[in-house]
Motif scaffolding. Structure first.
Motif, short mmCIF file in Angstrom:
data_model
loop_
_atom_site.label_atom_id
_atom_site.label_comp_id
_atom_site.label_asym_id
_atom_site.label_seq_id
_atom_site.Cartn_x
_atom_site.Cartn_y
_atom_site.Cartn_z
N TYR A 1 0.84 -1.20 0.00
CA TYR A 1 0.00 0.00 0.00
C TYR A 1 0.87 1.24 0.00
O TYR A 1 2.04 1.20 0.37
N LYS A 2 0.29 2.36 -0.39
CA LYS A 2 0.98 3.64 -0.33
C LYS A 2 0.65 4.32 0.99
O LYS A 2 -0.42 4.15 1.54
N PHE A 3 1.58 5.10 1.47
CA PHE A 3 1.45 5.80 2.74
C PHE A 3 1.07 7.24 2.44
O PHE A 3 1.86 8.00 1.89
N ALA A 4 -0.16 7.63 2.80
CA ALA A 4 -0.64 8.98 2.52
C ALA A 4 -0.15 9.99 3.55
O ALA A 4 -0.21 11.19 3.30
N GLY A 5 0.32 9.51 4.69
CA GLY A 5 0.82 10.41 5.71
C GLY A 5 0.46 9.94 7.10
O GLY A 5 -0.20 8.92 7.28
N HIS A 6 0.91 10.74 8.06
CA HIS A 6 0.71 10.41 9.47
C HIS A 6 0.27 11.66 10.22
O HIS A 6 0.95 12.68 10.16
N ALA A 7 -0.85 11.56 10.89
CA ALA A 7 -1.34 12.65 11.74
C ALA A 7 -1.29 12.17 13.18
O ALA A 7 -1.48 10.98 13.46
N THR A 8 -1.05 13.10 14.09
CA THR A 8 -0.98 12.74 15.51
C THR A 8 -2.15 13.27 16.32
O THR A 8 -2.25 12.99 17.51
N SER A 9 -3.02 14.05 15.68
CA SER A 9 -4.17 14.61 16.39
C SER A 9 -5.39 14.58 15.47
O SER A 9 -5.26 14.45 14.24
N GLY A 10 -6.55 14.71 16.07
CA GLY A 10 -7.78 14.76 15.29
C GLY A 10 -7.80 15.95 14.35
O GLY A 10 -8.23 15.85 13.20
N GLU A 11 -7.32 17.08 14.84
CA GLU A 11 -7.29 18.29 14.01
C GLU A 11 -6.41 18.09 12.78
O GLU A 11 -6.78 18.46 11.67
N ASP A 12 -5.22 17.48 12.99
CA ASP A 12 -4.32 17.21 11.87
C ASP A 12 -4.94 16.22 10.89
O ASP A 12 -4.78 16.34 9.68
N ALA A 13 -5.66 15.23 11.43
CA ALA A 13 -6.30 14.23 10.57
C ALA A 13 -7.31 14.88 9.64
O ALA A 13 -7.32 14.59 8.43
N ILE A 14 -8.13 15.76 10.16
CA ILE A 14 -9.15 16.43 9.35
C ILE A 14 -8.48 17.23 8.24
O ILE A 14 -8.89 17.17 7.08
N ARG A 15 -7.44 17.96 8.59
CA ARG A 15 -6.71 18.77 7.61
C ARG A 15 -6.04 17.88 6.56
O ARG A 15 -6.13 18.14 5.35
N MET A 16 -5.41 16.80 7.00
CA MET A 16 -4.68 15.94 6.06
C MET A 16 -5.60 15.20 5.11
O MET A 16 -5.23 14.98 3.95
N VAL A 17 -6.78 14.82 5.56
CA VAL A 17 -7.72 14.16 4.65
C VAL A 17 -8.11 15.12 3.53
O VAL A 17 -8.18 14.74 2.36
N LYS A 18 -8.32 16.39 3.87
CA LYS A 18 -8.65 17.39 2.85
C LYS A 18 -7.51 17.56 1.85
O LYS A 18 -7.73 17.68 0.65
N GLU A 19 -6.27 17.55 2.34
CA GLU A 19 -5.11 17.76 1.49
C GLU A 19 -4.71 16.52 0.70
O GLU A 19 -4.42 16.60 -0.50
N GLU A 20 -4.66 15.38 1.36
CA GLU A 20 -4.12 14.16 0.75
C GLU A 20 -5.16 13.28 0.07
O GLU A 20 -4.82 12.46 -0.76
N LYS A 21 -6.43 13.41 0.46
CA LYS A 21 -7.52 12.60 -0.08
C LYS A 21 -7.17 11.10 -0.10
O LYS A 21 -7.13 10.46 -1.14
N PRO A 22 -6.93 10.55 1.10
CA PRO A 22 -6.56 9.13 1.17
C PRO A 22 -7.73 8.22 0.78
O PRO A 22 -8.89 8.64 0.81
N ASP A 23 -7.40 6.99 0.44
CA ASP A 23 -8.42 5.99 0.10
C ASP A 23 -8.94 5.30 1.35
O ASP A 23 -9.99 4.65 1.31
N LEU A 24 -8.22 5.41 2.47
CA LEU A 24 -8.58 4.77 3.72
C LEU A 24 -7.90 5.53 4.85
O LEU A 24 -6.78 6.02 4.69
N VAL A 25 -8.59 5.59 6.00
CA VAL A 25 -8.00 6.22 7.19
C VAL A 25 -8.02 5.20 8.32
O VAL A 25 -9.07 4.63 8.63
N ILE A 26 -6.86 4.96 8.92
CA ILE A 26 -6.76 4.16 10.13
C ILE A 26 -6.53 5.15 11.26
O ILE A 26 -5.52 5.87 11.26
N ILE A 27 -7.49 5.22 12.19
CA ILE A 27 -7.45 6.27 13.20
C ILE A 27 -7.65 5.71 14.61
O ILE A 27 -8.58 4.94 14.85
#
Length: 137
Positions: free
Chosen positions: A28-54
């Motif tokens: 799989y490809k690595f879309a990124g790593h967030a350490t907080s809920g706020e970062d996760a929301i921002r990163m989903v908007k920017e990276e548009k991942p196919d799946l989020v493990i949270i």
């Protein structure tokens, strides 16, 4: 199938790096790593991942359930919750975000792979798409 981008949201760096390495080993490809809920929301908007493990329990003002709920208001993306809390109460609380899977820490490589493959399979279903659209409305 393995060309999918996966975002990891985990505040424990060792756990996040372990998941990242396993994802890459699985192809799989690595879309990124967030350490907080706020970062996760921002990163989903920017990276548009196919799946989020949270992770359900994150440090900061926004926990994993709140972040997942907020993400699903604007993005149709499958969510897998990660937790060290096996309680029924936590699963019931998390169900509000309609996750496509759960991973109980600690987990085996095979469990991670199975939950991811299952999540992508569920995400193709009309039921998932309808639930995601309902949450966004």
């Amino acid at each position: 199938m393995k060309e999918k981008n996966i975002l990891i949201v985990e505040d424990e760096m060792i756990v996040a790096m372990m998941i990242k390495l396993k994802l890459l080993d699985m192809g799989y490809k690595f879309a990124g790593h967030a350490t907080s809920g706020e970062d996760a929301i921002r990163m989903v908007k920017e990276e548009k991942p196919d799946l989020v493990i949270i992770d359900i329990y994150l440090k900061g003002k926004v926990d994993g359930i709140e972040a997942a709920t907020e993400i699903l208001k604007s993005h149709i993306v499958p969510i897998i919750f990660l937790t060290g809390d096996p309680s029924r109460e936590t699963r019931v609380k998390a169900s509000i975000a309609n996750p496509v899977g759960y991973l109980q820490k600690p987990f085996m490589d095979e469990e991670l792979e199975y939950v991811i493959e299952s999540a992508f399979h569920k995400a193709k279903s009309p039921v998932f798409k309808q639930m995601a659209q309902d949450m966004a409305a």
